[in-house]
Design a protein around this motif. Structure first.
Motif, PDB file in Angstrom:
ATOM      1  N   THR A 101       0.838  -1.199   0.000  1.00  0.00           N
ATOM      2  CA  THR A 101       0.000   0.000   0.000  1.00  0.00           C
ATOM      3  C   THR A 101       0.872   1.249   0.000  1.00  0.00           C
ATOM      4  N   SER A 102       0.268   2.387  -0.276  1.00  0.00           N
ATOM      5  CA  SER A 102       1.035   3.636  -0.296  1.00  0.00           C
ATOM      6  C   SER A 102       1.610   3.951   1.080  1.00  0.00           C
ATOM      7  N   GLU A 103       0.851   3.648   2.152  1.00  0.00           N
ATOM      8  CA  GLU A 103       1.358   3.895   3.509  1.00  0.00           C
ATOM      9  C   GLU A 103       2.557   3.004   3.814  1.00  0.00           C
ATOM     10  N   ASN A 104       2.447   1.713   3.461  1.00  0.00           N
ATOM     11  CA  ASN A 104       3.564   0.796   3.715  1.00  0.00           C
ATOM     12  C   ASN A 104       4.768   1.129   2.848  1.00  0.00           C
ATOM     13  N   GLU A 105       4.513   1.609   1.622  1.00  0.00           N
ATOM     14  CA  GLU A 105       5.622   1.999   0.750  1.00  0.00           C
ATOM     15  C   GLU A 105       6.396   3.166   1.339  1.00  0.00           C
ATOM     16  N   LEU A 106       5.678   4.166   1.847  1.00  0.00           N
ATOM     17  CA  LEU A 106       6.336   5.311   2.477  1.00  0.00           C
ATOM     18  C   LEU A 106       7.096   4.889   3.724  1.00  0.00           C
ATOM     19  N   GLU A 107       6.494   4.004   4.509  1.00  0.00           N
ATOM     20  CA  GLU A 107       7.147   3.532   5.727  1.00  0.00           C
ATOM     21  C   GLU A 107       8.438   2.786   5.412  1.00  0.00           C
ATOM     22  N   MET A 108       8.381   1.890   4.430  1.00  0.00           N
ATOM     23  CA  MET A 108       9.577   1.123   4.078  1.00  0.00           C
ATOM     24  C   MET A 108      10.652   2.018   3.492  1.00  0.00           C
ATOM     25  N   ASN A 109      10.296   2.929   2.596  1.00  0.00           N
ATOM     26  CA  ASN A 109      11.294   3.815   1.989  1.00  0.00           C
ATOM     27  C   ASN A 109      11.931   4.722   3.031  1.00  0.00           C
ATOM     28  N   ARG A 110      11.147   5.196   3.964  1.00  0.00           N
ATOM     29  CA  ARG A 110      11.681   6.073   5.011  1.00  0.00           C
ATOM     30  C   ARG A 110      12.754   5.364   5.834  1.00  0.00           C
ATOM     31  N   ASN A 111      12.532   4.096   6.125  1.00  0.00           N
ATOM     32  CA  ASN A 111      13.504   3.351   6.931  1.00  0.00           C
ATOM     33  C   ASN A 111      14.672   2.838   6.104  1.00  0.00           C
ATOM     34  N   LEU A 112      14.429   2.527   4.828  1.00  0.00           N
ATOM     35  CA  LEU A 112      15.533   2.076   3.976  1.00  0.00           C
ATOM     36  C   LEU A 112      16.494   3.210   3.658  1.00  0.00           C
ATOM     37  N   ASN A 113      16.011   4.453   3.657  1.00  0.00           N
ATOM     38  CA  ASN A 113      16.881   5.599   3.377  1.00  0.00           C
ATOM     39  C   ASN A 113      17.914   5.827   4.478  1.00  0.00           C
ATOM     40  N   LYS A 114      17.742   5.162   5.618  1.00  0.00           N
ATOM     41  CA  LYS A 114      18.680   5.313   6.731  1.00  0.00           C
ATOM     42  C   LYS A 114      19.899   4.411   6.588  1.00  0.00           C
ATOM     43  N   ILE A 115      19.854   3.472   5.639  1.00  0.00           N
ATOM     44  CA  ILE A 115      20.968   2.546   5.441  1.00  0.00           C
ATOM     45  C   ILE A 115      21.485   2.673   4.012  1.00  0.00           C
ATOM     46  N   ASN A 116      22.576   1.991   3.722  1.00  0.00           N
ATOM     47  CA  ASN A 116      23.256   2.140   2.438  1.00  0.00           C
ATOM     48  C   ASN A 116      22.759   1.107   1.431  1.00  0.00           C
ATOM     49  N   LYS A 117      22.491   1.591   0.208  1.00  0.00           N
ATOM     50  CA  LYS A 117      22.079   0.714  -0.886  1.00  0.00           C
ATOM     51  C   LYS A 117      23.319   0.308  -1.676  1.00  0.00           C
ATOM     52  N   ILE A 118      23.464  -1.005  -1.939  1.00  0.00           N
ATOM     53  CA  ILE A 118      24.623  -1.500  -2.677  1.00  0.00           C
ATOM     54  C   ILE A 118      24.249  -2.097  -4.031  1.00  0.00           C
ATOM     55  N   TYR A 119      22.964  -2.295  -4.266  1.00  0.00           N
ATOM     56  CA  TYR A 119      22.520  -2.848  -5.548  1.00  0.00           C
ATOM     57  C   TYR A 119      21.105  -2.374  -5.810  1.00  0.00           C
ATOM     58  N   SER A 120      20.819  -2.044  -7.068  1.00  0.00           N
ATOM     59  CA  SER A 120      19.489  -1.558  -7.393  1.00  0.00           C
ATOM     60  C   SER A 120      19.110  -1.994  -8.803  1.00  0.00           C
ATOM     61  N   SER A 121      17.870  -2.411  -8.961  1.00  0.00           N
ATOM     62  CA  SER A 121      17.290  -2.740 -10.255  1.00  0.00           C
ATOM     63  C   SER A 121      15.795  -2.475 -10.149  1.00  0.00           C
ATOM     64  N   PRO A 122      15.074  -2.439 -11.279  1.00  0.00           N
ATOM     65  CA  PRO A 122      13.624  -2.224 -11.192  1.00  0.00           C
ATOM     66  C   PRO A 122      12.890  -3.295 -10.386  1.00  0.00           C
ATOM     67  N   ALA A 123      13.492  -4.468 -10.254  1.00  0.00           N
ATOM     68  CA  ALA A 123      12.814  -5.564  -9.556  1.00  0.00           C
ATOM     69  C   ALA A 123      13.299  -5.754  -8.135  1.00  0.00           C
ATOM     70  N   GLU A 124      14.480  -5.249  -7.790  1.00  0.00           N
ATOM     71  CA  GLU A 124      15.100  -5.648  -6.529  1.00  0.00           C
ATOM     72  C   GLU A 124      16.084  -4.594  -6.050  1.00  0.00           C
ATOM     73  N   ASP A 125      16.173  -4.420  -4.730  1.00  0.00           N
ATOM     74  CA  ASP A 125      17.165  -3.552  -4.107  1.00  0.00           C
ATOM     75  C   ASP A 125      17.841  -4.320  -2.984  1.00  0.00           C
ATOM     76  N   ILE A 126      19.148  -4.096  -2.838  1.00  0.00           N
ATOM     77  CA  ILE A 126      19.927  -4.749  -1.790  1.00  0.00           C
ATOM     78  C   ILE A 126      20.618  -3.685  -0.965  1.00  0.00           C
ATOM     79  N   PHE A 127      20.486  -3.790   0.340  1.00  0.00           N
ATOM     80  CA  PHE A 127      21.050  -2.823   1.265  1.00  0.00           C
ATOM     81  C   PHE A 127      21.971  -3.546   2.249  1.00  0.00           C
TER      82      PHE A 127
END
Length: 274
Positions: free
Chosen positions: A244-270
């Motif tokens: 949902t839009s609420e869960n998407e915002l919640e997850m993105n807010r917390n993922l922005n606190k850590i480092n992303k090492i891989y990104s693709s349209p299907a998958e992100d690795i932190f």
């Protein structure tokens, strides 16, 4: 009821609707098989009925499907394709027998036709929806129990660049993919990557995870992910975290606190914060 509880109930209802076509099939198939065995004892039709009865085990869900040796090593699920023509015949014969029975016992001839048409339409509709559930135009969006090619490319990135023995946190299906018990000697000899695989237990606590975090972003936005209800133990229950839009915002807010090492349209690795 909590929102998580409602999500589980909705998922169970989706699964229940998915079994409707199998229930309709089994209803007509058992009628057809029973009539073949009862009315055609002295000819080859009874042999066909016995064959269809014994091969039902390959076509309908049953406890044999939970034995991984049969499912993975012997691919018992492939036998469903072999017996499908026979199942189609016994189902059609069951519809014919049931139609004759209702026509003789009902005073109004339109009722049997309507009842059989309703059951058969339910079978066709549910079968069609769940066999092409990848289509974005359909209402039913259940979680994929398999991985797409872009997701597998992200998994290969982990195997190539993440040190063996690292902690990996992901959803239920991905955690099963990375789970491989380390066998001393055998793992090194066969060059097998060993990871400590767990399910994500709290999307608000990514900064405290000491390891790598795998988020199947496309699947999360499409249908949601199964995460851990309790701690990171393998025995804890799943809960369905919807995209949902609420869960998407919640997850993105917390993922922005850590480092992303891989990104693709299907998958992100932190990589976790601790």
């Amino acid at each position: 009821m909590t929102s998580e509880g409602l999500g589980n109930v909705n998922e169970y209802l989706i699964n229940l609707v998915g079994y409707l076509d199998g229930s309709v099939f089994l209803f007509f198939a058992l009628i057809g098989i029973g009539f073949l065995l009862k009315k055609h004892k002295n000819n080859y039709a009874s042999v066909f009925g016995l064959f269809a009865l014994f091969t039902l085990i390959f076509y309908i869900p049953n406890p044999l499907n939970t034995i991984w040796q049969l499912h993975v090593l012997f691919r018992i699920d492939r036998f469903k394709l072999f017996v499908s023509p026979f199942m189609a015949f016994v189902m059609s014969y069951g519809i014919y027998v049931f139609w004759n029975y209702l026509s003789k016992s009902s005073s109004k001839k339109g009722y049997p036709l309507f009842f059989i048409f309703l059951l058969f339409s339910t079978f066709v509709f549910v079968s069609s929806v769940y066999s092409i559930s990848d289509s974005e135009s359909l209402i039913v969006e259940s979680a994929h129990p398999y991985f797409t090619a872009p997701e597998l490319r992200g998994f290969e990135h982990i195997k190539c660049y993440v040190p063996a023995g690292s902690y990996i946190y992901s959803d239920y299906y991905a955690s099963r993919y990375f789970y491989f018990p380390r066998i001393p000697g055998a793992s090194e000899e066969n060059n097998l990557s060993f990871f400590r695989s767990y399910r994500i237990a709290d999307v608000n606590n990514f900064a405290q995870y000491s390891g790598y975090i795998v988020i199947r972003t496309r699947e999360f936005l499409r249908a949601g992910l199964y995460l851990s209800e309790g701690g990171n133990g393998v025995e804890s229950a799943n809960y369905f975290y919807r995209g949902t839009s609420e869960n998407e915002l919640e997850m993105n807010r917390n993922l922005n606190k850590i480092n992303k090492i891989y990104s693709s349209p299907a998958e992100d690795i932190f990589i976790g914060g601790s």
